[in-house]
Design an enzyme around this catalytic site. Structure first.
Site, PDB file in Angstrom:
ATOM      1  N   ASP A   7       0.802  -1.228   0.000  1.00  0.00           N
ATOM      2  CA  ASP A   7       0.000   0.000   0.000  1.00  0.00           C
ATOM      3  C   ASP A   7       0.830   1.271   0.000  1.00  0.00           C
ATOM      4  O   ASP A   7       0.339   2.331  -0.379  1.00  0.00           O
ATOM      5  CB  ASP A   7      -0.921   0.019   1.221  1.00  0.00           C
ATOM      6  CG  ASP A   7      -2.007  -1.035   1.152  1.00  0.00           C
ATOM      7  OD1 ASP A   7      -2.331  -1.457   0.031  1.00  0.00           O
ATOM      8  OD2 ASP A   7      -2.520  -1.440   2.209  1.00  0.00           O
TER       9      ASP A   7
ATOM     10  N   ASP B 296       0.596   5.903   1.505  1.00  0.00           N
ATOM     11  CA  ASP B 296      -0.636   5.580   2.222  1.00  0.00           C
ATOM     12  C   ASP B 296      -0.532   6.171   3.631  1.00  0.00           C
ATOM     13  O   ASP B 296      -0.465   7.382   3.786  1.00  0.00           O
ATOM     14  CB  ASP B 296      -0.862   4.069   2.223  1.00  0.00           C
ATOM     15  CG  ASP B 296      -2.274   3.691   2.658  1.00  0.00           C
ATOM     16  OD1 ASP B 296      -3.168   4.553   2.624  1.00  0.00           O
ATOM     17  OD2 ASP B 296      -2.491   2.540   3.044  1.00  0.00           O
TER      18      ASP B 296
ATOM     19  N   ASP C  92       0.226   2.155  10.312  1.00  0.00           N
ATOM     20  CA  ASP C  92      -1.025   1.397  10.421  1.00  0.00           C
ATOM     21  C   ASP C  92      -0.812   0.258  11.405  1.00  0.00           C
ATOM     22  O   ASP C  92       0.181  -0.481  11.300  1.00  0.00           O
ATOM     23  CB  ASP C  92      -1.432   0.797   9.070  1.00  0.00           C
ATOM     24  CG  ASP C  92      -2.056   1.813   8.124  1.00  0.00           C
ATOM     25  OD1 ASP C  92      -1.995   3.021   8.427  1.00  0.00           O
ATOM     26  OD2 ASP C  92      -2.580   1.398   7.081  1.00  0.00           O
TER      27      ASP C  92
ATOM     28  N   ARG D  33      -6.292  11.846  11.127  1.00  0.00           N
ATOM     29  CA  ARG D  33      -5.910  10.540  11.688  1.00  0.00           C
ATOM     30  C   ARG D  33      -4.653  10.630  12.562  1.00  0.00           C
ATOM     31  O   ARG D  33      -3.620  10.087  12.245  1.00  0.00           O
ATOM     32  CB  ARG D  33      -5.707   9.514  10.574  1.00  0.00           C
ATOM     33  CG  ARG D  33      -6.954   9.236   9.777  1.00  0.00           C
ATOM     34  CD  ARG D  33      -6.761   8.090   8.807  1.00  0.00           C
ATOM     35  NE  ARG D  33      -8.004   7.778   8.102  1.00  0.00           N
ATOM     36  CZ  ARG D  33      -8.143   6.791   7.223  1.00  0.00           C
ATOM     37  NH1 ARG D  33      -7.111   6.013   6.953  1.00  0.00           N
ATOM     38  NH2 ARG D  33      -9.299   6.577   6.635  1.00  0.00           N
TER      39      ARG D  33
END
Length: 442
Positions: A238, A262, A266, A318
């Site tokens: 990603d 991306d 994560d 985020r």
């Protein structure tokens, strides 16, 4: 002909889903099945049934560090600015554990005893030998060259990985790191950039410390070795800076991260016991994603600490974006965002303590929080608390859930709360990769 078309549509749809289900594993063979099962067992073992235990312990250590530190609030200069050249200052409890010792290089593994928060049990490669990376190349992902970072990362034995000199490493494919590793960039200026990122998949006990990670792009996939005795076909990556997938006891500390294709970080698929600390984030949209699916309820065991980080220039959203689990966001400096800072869905518990939030001038982006995919009748029951936060330039945190915190059965010393956000500039002063010269205090 119609049947063949349907099969083709099914195959394409399934191939598209594979990266989401198994993080780029094209063939989920017996080897990966065993690793997935062991990883889930690690998650169950690492899960803290009383997470307030961990948050309270962190608050106590923050207080101790502040009591004994100086009162200067001058932040060091970052990025392309002039490097800080003043006396060594350890301004938060994690740094106080190891920094400002001129002999840090002789006792690098002291770092492994310094993690706080949910990742506090992470020891990385403390039980292993040192592995010195001498070669910045990444030309052969099936048979990595000895002396390269990839060759070190795929070893099954514990290793403490260090760097012989300054390096710019362009990864040709995602770097798959095995369990019980420390990637320690101190003493060198290490950049992982302009190539693929780092993947921690179904692993336990990994520390990544003091490196720059930026301009990460999607990787093409293909046959990649993930351990000394296994390789397999990987789908397209990603473009995450660091992807944590089904992993436990992970500590990311003193990283400078920006401009990945991306996310910067994560953590998904049942990852837990994670601490993200002392990092400097800039120039990015989706900064930190904690839980990737509203349907993956195993993420209810996810527990992550986000502490002493600086969320800096040109960030959009985020910081983090959470699902399902329990998230302690403590003493971070939020100086920039363009949409929102902290968001979530699927009833995550978010405890925000002692953070400084400076809202953008945009009148539509003053709210710190963002709830996704739920009406107010539902999200009003989610536990999102703000304690001792500082709100500037119109910033506001929309709390929810019961007004009183849960009852905790600890003595008064353990119940010392995090310092108010007026201390954040001091606590985050040296966020990001440090300039550590051998024989000199970091």
């Amino acid at each position: 002909m119609e049947v063949n078309k349907l099969w083709l549509v099914f195959f394409i749809s399934f191939a598209t889903l594979i990266p989401n289900l198994w993080a780029n594993i094209a063939e989920f063979d017996e080897y990966w099945q065993q690793r997935a099962q062991q990883a889930w067992n690690n998650t169950l073992s690492a899960y803290e049934p009383s997470p307030e235990n961990v948050t309270t312990n962190l608050n106590y250590n923050v207080n101790k560090a502040l009591v004994n530190s100086s009162n200067s609030t001058r932040r060091n200069l970052r990025g392309n600015h002039k490097r800080y050249i003043g006396r060594c200052m350890a301004t938060n409890p994690i740094d106080r554990c190891w920094r400002c010792n001129p002999n840090w290089e002789r006792n690098r593994k002291k770092l492994a005893t310094c993690a706080l928060g949910f990742g506090h049990k992470t020891r990385g490669g403390i039980m292993g030998r040192y592995y010195v990376v001498t070669d910045n190349s990444d030309d052969n992902v099936l048979d990595p060259k000895p002396g390269t970072l990839r060759h070190a990362a795929i070893q099954r034995r514990p290793l403490w990985i260090i760097f012989a000199h300054d390096m710019n490493i362009k990864l040709s494919q995602e770097l798959l790191v095995q369990s019980n590793k420390t990637i320690d960039g101190r003493g060198a200026n290490v950049h992982i950039a302009y190539g693929a990122g780092i993947t921690l998949q179904f692993v336990d006990n990994v520390i990544i410390h003091n490196v720059h990670i930026h301009h990460i792009v999607k990787s093409g996939g293909g046959l990649i070795r993930d351990s000394v005795d296994h390789y397999g076909f990987r789908t397209v990556g990603d473009g995450d800076g660091i992807s944590i997938f089904g992993s436990t006891n992970i500590w990311l500390d003193h990283l400078s991260m920006s401009e990945c294709q991306d996310g910067l970080i994560d953590a998904i698929q049942g990852s837990t016991a994670v601490t993200i600390s002392n990092c400097h984030f800039t120039h990015h949209n989706d900064v930190i994603l904690l839980g990737a699916s509203d349907s993956y309820d195993r993420d209810k065991l996810m527990q992550v600490t986000v502490a002493f980080n600086h969320f800096g220039k040109e960030l959009i959203q985020r910081m983090p974006r959470c699902r399902w689990g329990f998230f302690h966001v403590v003493n971070n400096d939020y100086t920039h965002w363009k949409m929102y800072a902290i968001g979530g869905s699927m009833h995550p518990t978010i405890i925000s303590q002692g953070n400084r939030f400076i809202a953008p001038d945009d009148p539509t982006a003053k709210e710190i929080t963002n709830r996704n995919y739920a009406p107010e009748s539902e999200w009003s029951k989610w536990v999102w608390r703000s304690e001792g936060d500082l709100f500037l330039n119109g910033a506001h945190f929309r709390t929810s859930g019961p007004p009183a915190p849960p009852h905790l059965t600890y003595d008064k010393l353990d119940m010392i709360k995090a310092k108010p956000a007026t201390f954040v500039r001091r606590l985050t002063r040296f966020a990001g990769a440090l300039y550590c010269k051998r024989g000199v205090k970091c």
